[in-house]
Design an enzyme around this catalytic site. Structure first.
Site, PDB file in Angstrom:
ATOM      1  N   TYR A  51      37.780  44.641  38.212  1.00 26.08           N
ATOM      2  CA  TYR A  51      38.203  44.356  36.729  1.00 26.08           C
ATOM      3  C   TYR A  51      36.972  44.501  35.841  1.00 26.08           C
ATOM      4  O   TYR A  51      35.916  43.863  36.263  1.00 26.08           O
ATOM      5  CB  TYR A  51      38.733  42.950  36.556  1.00 26.08           C
ATOM      6  N   HIS A 121      41.974  43.504  48.383  1.00 27.07           N
ATOM      7  CA  HIS A 121      42.895  43.756  47.274  1.00 27.07           C
ATOM      8  C   HIS A 121      43.977  44.800  47.647  1.00 27.07           C
ATOM      9  O   HIS A 121      45.178  44.606  47.237  1.00 27.07           O
ATOM     10  CB  HIS A 121      41.750  44.396  46.172  1.00 27.07           C
ATOM     11  N   SER A 151      46.334  41.195  49.389  1.00 31.98           N
ATOM     12  CA  SER A 151      47.164  41.614  48.402  1.00 31.98           C
ATOM     13  C   SER A 151      47.629  43.069  48.616  1.00 31.98           C
ATOM     14  O   SER A 151      46.790  43.867  49.124  1.00 31.98           O
ATOM     15  CB  SER A 151      46.110  41.798  47.057  1.00 31.98           C
ATOM     16  N   LEU A 209      55.035  38.569  34.583  1.00 29.43           N
ATOM     17  CA  LEU A 209      55.789  38.780  33.230  1.00 29.43           C
ATOM     18  C   LEU A 209      55.916  40.243  33.163  1.00 29.43           C
ATOM     19  O   LEU A 209      56.320  40.737  32.069  1.00 29.43           O
ATOM     20  CB  LEU A 209      54.971  37.953  32.169  1.00 29.43           C
TER      21      LEU A 209
END
Length: 317
Positions: A51, A121, A151, A209
């Site tokens: 990121y 990841h 992940s 979300l």
């Protein structure tokens, strides 16, 4: 507070996503968001070494750097930081030597002695899994990492990771981070949650979300005039079936004086093995809804209502 799997990590039941730091939130805004999150009781931050390498002018590690500068400035007590390896442009994949170098780089950016929770990841099938598991285990043995996790791994690969770790004595994973929310349920509930239940793993879901759709902001598939980089990703869910979910969230939330976003996070927290959903905030104004979502308790009937209305999953239709 909630325990992550079989670890000793006891955290606020919502993780602040660091993917926006250095992307849609600059350094000062990121500091403000982090300040507001911790002031409101939050203590769990999620990021990754990649990121935000996708942003023009960035090279990767920007989020970790901002978090590290914030930690050095504020010196907060009891904050848990999770990060991930495999997507930084200089440290791609999960070969053992790469994992070691990436972890050392993350530690330097974060300015911490050890990473509280370190994820693989994305699965890297070009590297023998035994090599990857051994490398993560060595980081724990050497004190660079406290807990390991995975992940975006399939159920079969999680099982294989655990079998290797048990056989070799390497550190066992304590958490799994899947894509999971009210409009993306099936794979996780059918495959990942059973593995998590069997081995005592805690779920820390991302896209909690649905790129903002589950805030109720996007009521149309049209994205014209939307400034958010995530608008297109959110708007794709604004189908008749998706909007029924929003309506149900709004009705249930209203009964609690809670927002659609907070109600959606509360539903996710109520699912088996879920420890702390991840949600990000581009502005300070978005933080209170996230904090509320970590505290709102839905009744069994309310959870079942949301289960029923979201049985059809737009993302997989």
């Amino acid at each position: 507070m909630t325990r992550i799997g079989n670890s000793d990590l006891d955290v606020f039941p919502l993780s602040l996503g660091g993917n926006v730091f250095g992307w849609t939130a600059d350094r000062d805004t990121s500091f403000d968001v982090l300040d507001a999150f911790v002031a409101g009781g939050g203590d769990f931050i999620d990021t990754a070494d990649g990121y935000s390498a996708w942003v023009p002018g960035n090279s990767g590690g920007e989020s970790e750097t901002i978090i590290g500068e914030w930690l050095a400035s504020r010196k907060p007590q009891g904050v848990t930081v999770a990060t991930k390896v495999s997507t930084h442009p200089e440290f791609r994949g999960l070969a053992a030597a790469n994992i070691r170098k990436a972890a050392e780089a993350s530690l330097a950016r974060l300015g911490v002695d050890a990473i509280d929770l370190y994820y693989a990841h994305f699965d890297d099938e070009s590297v023998p899994l035994e090599e990857t598991v051994g490398a993560f285990g060595q980081l724990v043995t050497d004190g660079l990492v406290r807990n390991v996790a995975v992940s975006n791994y399939s159920a079969d690969r999680i099982r294989e990771w655990i079998e290797i770790a048990q056989r070799t004595g390497a550190a066992l994973p304590v958490a799994v981070q899947p894509h999971y929310n009210l409009v993306h349920r099936n794979d996780v509930e059918n495959e990942i949650i059973p593995v998590a239940e069997e081995f005592g793993l805690g779920l820390v879901p991302y896209y909690s979300l649905a790129s903002g759709f589950l805030t109720g902001k996007y009521r149309s598939t049209e994205t014209a005039g939307q400034s958010s980089p995530r608008a297109e990703g959110a708007a794709k869910y604004a189908t008749p079936a998706g909007l029924k979910i929003i309506d149900a969230l709004e009705e249930i939330g209203s009964a609690h004086g809670a927002s659609i976003a907070a109600t959606s996070l509360a539903w996710l927290r109520a699912q088996p093995t879920v420890a702390a959903p991840i949600a990000s905030a581009r502005t300070v104004e978005q933080v209170p809804d996230l904090l509320a979502g970590a505290r709102l308790e839905l009744s069994a009937d309310e959870v079942q209502t949301l289960d029923r209305v979201s049985e059809w999953t737009p993302a997989q239709a």
